[in-house]
Design an enzyme around this catalytic site. Structure first.
Site, PDB file in Angstrom:
ATOM      1  N   GLU A 253      34.736  -4.720   3.696  1.00 25.42           N
ATOM      2  CA  GLU A 253      33.934  -5.954   3.588  1.00 25.42           C
ATOM      3  C   GLU A 253      33.327  -5.935   2.194  1.00 25.42           C
ATOM      4  O   GLU A 253      32.418  -5.150   1.910  1.00 25.42           O
ATOM      5  CB  GLU A 253      32.825  -5.960   4.657  1.00 25.42           C
ATOM      6  CG  GLU A 253      33.333  -5.934   6.085  1.00 25.42           C
ATOM      7  CD  GLU A 253      33.805  -7.290   6.583  1.00 25.42           C
ATOM      8  OE1 GLU A 253      33.588  -8.299   5.892  1.00 25.42           O
ATOM      9  OE2 GLU A 253      34.403  -7.332   7.672  1.00 25.42           O
ATOM     10  N   CYS A 287      26.021 -10.905   0.822  1.00 25.68           N
ATOM     11  CA  CYS A 287      27.411 -11.146   0.405  1.00 25.68           C
ATOM     12  C   CYS A 287      27.790 -12.596   0.641  1.00 25.68           C
ATOM     13  O   CYS A 287      28.643 -13.132  -0.057  1.00 25.68           O
ATOM     14  CB  CYS A 287      28.345 -10.207   1.153  1.00 25.68           C
ATOM     15  SG  CYS A 287      28.109 -10.265   2.937  1.00 25.68           S
TER      16      CYS A 287
HETATM   17  P1  NAD Z   1      28.620  -0.232  -3.911  1.00 21.15           P
HETATM   18  O1  NAD Z   1      30.078  -0.516  -3.841  1.00 21.15           O
HETATM   19  O2  NAD Z   1      28.047   0.171  -5.209  1.00 21.15           O
HETATM   20  O3  NAD Z   1      28.224   0.936  -2.883  1.00 21.15           O
HETATM   21  C1  NAD Z   1      28.487   0.830  -1.496  1.00 21.15           C
HETATM   22  C2  NAD Z   1      28.502   2.224  -0.894  1.00 21.15           C
HETATM   23  O4  NAD Z   1      29.620   2.941  -1.398  1.00 21.15           O
HETATM   24  C3  NAD Z   1      27.275   3.078  -1.195  1.00 21.15           C
HETATM   25  O5  NAD Z   1      26.913   3.770  -0.030  1.00 21.15           O
HETATM   26  C4  NAD Z   1      27.780   4.033  -2.261  1.00 21.15           C
HETATM   27  O6  NAD Z   1      27.091   5.260  -2.307  1.00 21.15           O
HETATM   28  C5  NAD Z   1      29.209   4.244  -1.802  1.00 21.15           C
HETATM   29  N1  NAD Z   1      30.129   4.709  -2.845  1.00 21.15           N
HETATM   30  C6  NAD Z   1      30.022   4.558  -4.186  1.00 21.15           C
HETATM   31  N2  NAD Z   1      31.095   5.095  -4.801  1.00 21.15           N
HETATM   32  C7  NAD Z   1      31.897   5.585  -3.827  1.00 21.15           C
HETATM   33  C8  NAD Z   1      33.160   6.247  -3.827  1.00 21.15           C
HETATM   34  N3  NAD Z   1      33.822   6.492  -4.956  1.00 21.15           N
HETATM   35  N4  NAD Z   1      33.701   6.598  -2.628  1.00 21.15           N
HETATM   36  C9  NAD Z   1      33.059   6.326  -1.471  1.00 21.15           C
HETATM   37  N5  NAD Z   1      31.860   5.713  -1.423  1.00 21.15           N
HETATM   38  C10 NAD Z   1      31.286   5.342  -2.582  1.00 21.15           C
HETATM   39  O7  NAD Z   1      27.908  -1.538  -3.327  1.00 21.15           O
HETATM   40  P2  NAD Z   1      26.355  -1.862  -3.292  1.00 21.15           P
HETATM   41  O8  NAD Z   1      25.913  -2.144  -4.695  1.00 21.15           O
HETATM   42  O9  NAD Z   1      25.662  -0.833  -2.499  1.00 21.15           O
HETATM   43  O10 NAD Z   1      26.340  -3.226  -2.419  1.00 21.15           O
HETATM   44  C11 NAD Z   1      26.482  -4.489  -2.974  1.00 21.15           C
HETATM   45  C12 NAD Z   1      27.882  -5.009  -2.760  1.00 21.15           C
HETATM   46  O11 NAD Z   1      28.177  -5.020  -1.366  1.00 21.15           O
HETATM   47  C13 NAD Z   1      28.054  -6.454  -3.194  1.00 21.15           C
HETATM   48  O12 NAD Z   1      29.275  -6.590  -3.880  1.00 21.15           O
HETATM   49  C14 NAD Z   1      28.104  -7.228  -1.897  1.00 21.15           C
HETATM   50  O13 NAD Z   1      28.784  -8.450  -1.941  1.00 21.15           O
HETATM   51  C15 NAD Z   1      28.792  -6.262  -1.019  1.00 21.15           C
HETATM   52  N6  NAD Z   1      28.529  -6.597   0.386  1.00 21.15           N
HETATM   53  C16 NAD Z   1      29.539  -7.098   1.152  1.00 21.15           C
HETATM   54  C17 NAD Z   1      29.301  -7.476   2.469  1.00 21.15           C
HETATM   55  C18 NAD Z   1      30.382  -8.038   3.355  1.00 21.15           C
HETATM   56  O14 NAD Z   1      30.191  -8.075   4.573  1.00 21.15           O
HETATM   57  N7  NAD Z   1      31.508  -8.497   2.814  1.00 21.15           N
HETATM   58  C19 NAD Z   1      28.028  -7.330   2.994  1.00 21.15           C
HETATM   59  C20 NAD Z   1      27.020  -6.834   2.177  1.00 21.15           C
HETATM   60  C21 NAD Z   1      27.277  -6.447   0.879  1.00 21.15           C
END
Ligand code: NAD
Length: 522
Positions: A253, A287
């Site tokens: 997502e 999002c």
């Molecule tokens: P992010 O991608 O920076 O981090 C998300 C998670 O991934 C965190 O827990 C982080 O520690 C982990 N992570 C980071 N690098 C990783 C790796 N290499 N391997 C595995 N895990 C890793 O996102 P964010 O800044 O925390 O959240 C914001 C983003 O989330 C926005 O783009 C938003 O649109 C999206 N989002 C999407 C939805 C949806 O339902 N489509 C809902 C909410 C947020």
């Protein structure tokens, strides 16, 4: 849980043994900048051990059946209801949300527990299938849905409970064990709920969390049987690549750049109020926030005036239950930089801010609720995910131009169309995204009856509805022979007579005209 500068293992049960920590990270209150906790990072070995521990308990959990598992989830529901104020306090401290926005988190979860509790039997109960061919008349066909034993959830910071437990609930209801890696910006609220599941509720040891950064998420991908990831598309690609190494299925997502279309025949008061709320709620860190708005020419001036008026009135800052405010802080310090960059880029290229337009001086990470006009698709604010309290509004000739621009995006998460009901619905059905609201915004997320997921670079897979629980299951088809001879005609030995018989029977059943049924050419 300890707070302040004391180091604390925020999530796991502490069964990870000595040497399990791999450094630590700090958690700050975005509304004040204050340090509220230092959290120990779980090493890859500790992550693997946590997964192994819940894996050992999964079969017993699965054996409880749908009702038995719901019994425990219902206790989690009751705990959330009974401890709501405590949960909201932690939510506010680690995210900087206003109270009203924080209160969506437990409210959504208790509804979801009830939803999947009521629907799980329909969605993943055993299916009985009638054989399509008379040749299979002796067979009883069944399909059962067996969970991926351990589901790993990697979650972002914008809704620390909804986007972690909201996926854990259907996974647990399906019979999986779950390990969650929350965002390093917001690890505390989830850890509190997981601790309550273990100690206050006394739930089976099939739900845990591990704490850490990207590397910790990677270790989780390596150890589990299914990955549910919510976050940026940048990280989503890395997660999918890593999961490919072990052929672990993923559901992603990802980000969005949701368009709103306002037709000339819309109720402009409702459309402007919806745009203000849909764009600014949770400081635009959703999002499915309204990020860009296309308004048919005859309605443009009036709509923009109403929207700027509504957004200009919003109150901003830290609040509590007694003195509510509308818009809270930006949760991640990186994100406020992105928002500032998008707005500055637009203003430098000729856009105007009708209200807002800049970062609020500290303490705390606040960005003014902002309405930009005179924007176009060359600007970052109309192209890339802003994820902040900012909307860009464009005047369009007609609905076709609005649609073309709405669909001119690498994202396709959701969208909305405002206008006369039938016309708006017709346009809505042509928006290229996973969910679209007609004369409303964001509400599809609460309609857990229907799937929610991204098209294009907004994701792979769906949450909510039937797919939202079925994805945590593997399909096992069970083909049962009710009666049979010592030997089937298709088995050994291959004699001319038996082969001929099999061919004639197959032909008789599959041909759709008499000549071919009788073995002749058509
Ligand atoms: P992010 O991608 O920076 O981090 C998300 C998670 O991934 C965190 O827990 C982080 O520690 C982990 N992570 C980071 N690098 C990783 C790796 N290499 N391997 C595995 N895990 C890793 O996102 P964010 O800044 O925390 O959240 C914001 C983003 O989330 C926005 O783009 C938003 O649109 C999206 N989002 C999407 C939805 C949806 O339902 N489509 C809902 C909410 C947020």
């Amino acid at each position: 849980m300890e707070s302040g500068t004391a180091e604390t293992r925020a999530g796991s049960s502490g069964t990870n043994g000595d040497g399990a920590a791999a450094g630590s990270f700090e958690v700050h209150n975005p509304a004040t900048g204050e340090l509220i906790a230092t959290v120990a990072i779980d090493s890859p070995q500790a992550v693997a051990e946590t997964v192994a521990r819940v894996r050992a308990n999964q079969a017993e959990w699965e054996a409880l059946g749908i009702e038995g598992r719901h019994h425990w989830l219902a206790q989690l529901r009751d705990w959330l209801l009974d401890n709501q104020e405590r949960v909201l306090d932690t939510m506010q401290r680690e995210t900087g949300k206003v109270r009203a926005d924080a209160s969506n988190e437990p409210a959504y979860l208790v509804d979801l527990i009830n939803f999947y509790g009521a629907k799980a039997a329909k969605f993943i109960g055993e299916e009985s299938v009638r054989p399509h061919s008379p040749l299979l008349a002796s067979k009883k066909l069944r399909v059962q849905y067996r969970p991926h034993p351990v589901v790993g959830i990697i979650s972002p910071w914008n809704f620390p409970l909804i986007l972690a437990l909201g996926d854990a609930i259907p996974a647990l209801q399906a019979g999986a064990a779950v390990v969650i890696k929350p965002s390093e910006f917001t690890p505390l609220g989830l850890a509190e709920v997981v601790a309550a599941w273990k100690r206050e509720i006394g739930g089976p040891d099939v739900l845990d969390c591990v704490q850490g950064v990207g590397e910790t998420g990677g270790a989780l991908v390596d150890a589990v049987d299914f990955i549910q990831f919510t976050g940026s598309d940048r990280t989503g690609r890395k997660v999918m690549a890593r999961a490919a190494e072990t052929l672990t299925p993923v559901s992603l997502e990802l980000g969005g750049k949701d368009p709103m279309i306002v037709l000339a025949d819309a109720d402009l008061d409702r459309a402007a109020n919806a745009a203000a709320w849909g764009g600014m709620m949770n400081s635009g860190q959703i999002c499915i926030s309204v990020e860009r708005i296309y308004v048919e020419e005859p309605a443009y001036d009036e709509f923009v005036a109403k929207l700027a008026g509504e957004v200009g009135k919003l109150s901003q800052g830290a609040d509590d239950a007694r003195a509510p405010k509308d818009v809270g802080a930006m949760t991640s310090p990186n994100q406020i930089g992105i928002v500032e960059d998008h707005v500055d880029d637009a203003l430098a290229a000729g856009a105007r801010a009708l209200t807002g337009g800049k970062r609020v001086p500290g303490p705390g990470d606040y960005f003014e609720p902002t309405v930009l006009v005179d924007v176009d698709h060359s600007m970052k604010v109309m192209r890339d995910e802003t994820f902040g309290p900012v909307v860009g509004v464009m005047k369009v000739r007609d609905a076709e131009e609005a649609l073309r621009l709405a669909n001119d995006s690498r994202y396709g998460l959701s969208g909305s169309v405002f206008g006369e009901k039938e016309r708006a619905e017709g346009i809505a059905r042509r928006v290229e995204c996973g969910a679209v609201n007609v004369n409303d915004v964001l509400v599809n997320y609460l309609a857990s009856d229907v799937p929610m997921g991204g098209w294009k670079e907004s994701g792979i897979g769906y949450r909510h509805g039937e797919p939202g629980i079925k994805k945590y299951c593997r399909t096992e088809s069970v083909v049962i022979t009710r009666f049979g001879a010592k030997r089937e005609p298709s088995w050994y030995p291959y004699t001319r007579g038996r082969r001929g018989l099999v061919g004639r029977v197959a032909r008789a059943f599959n041909a759709r005209d008499l000549r071919r049924r009788l073995g002749m050419r058509g």
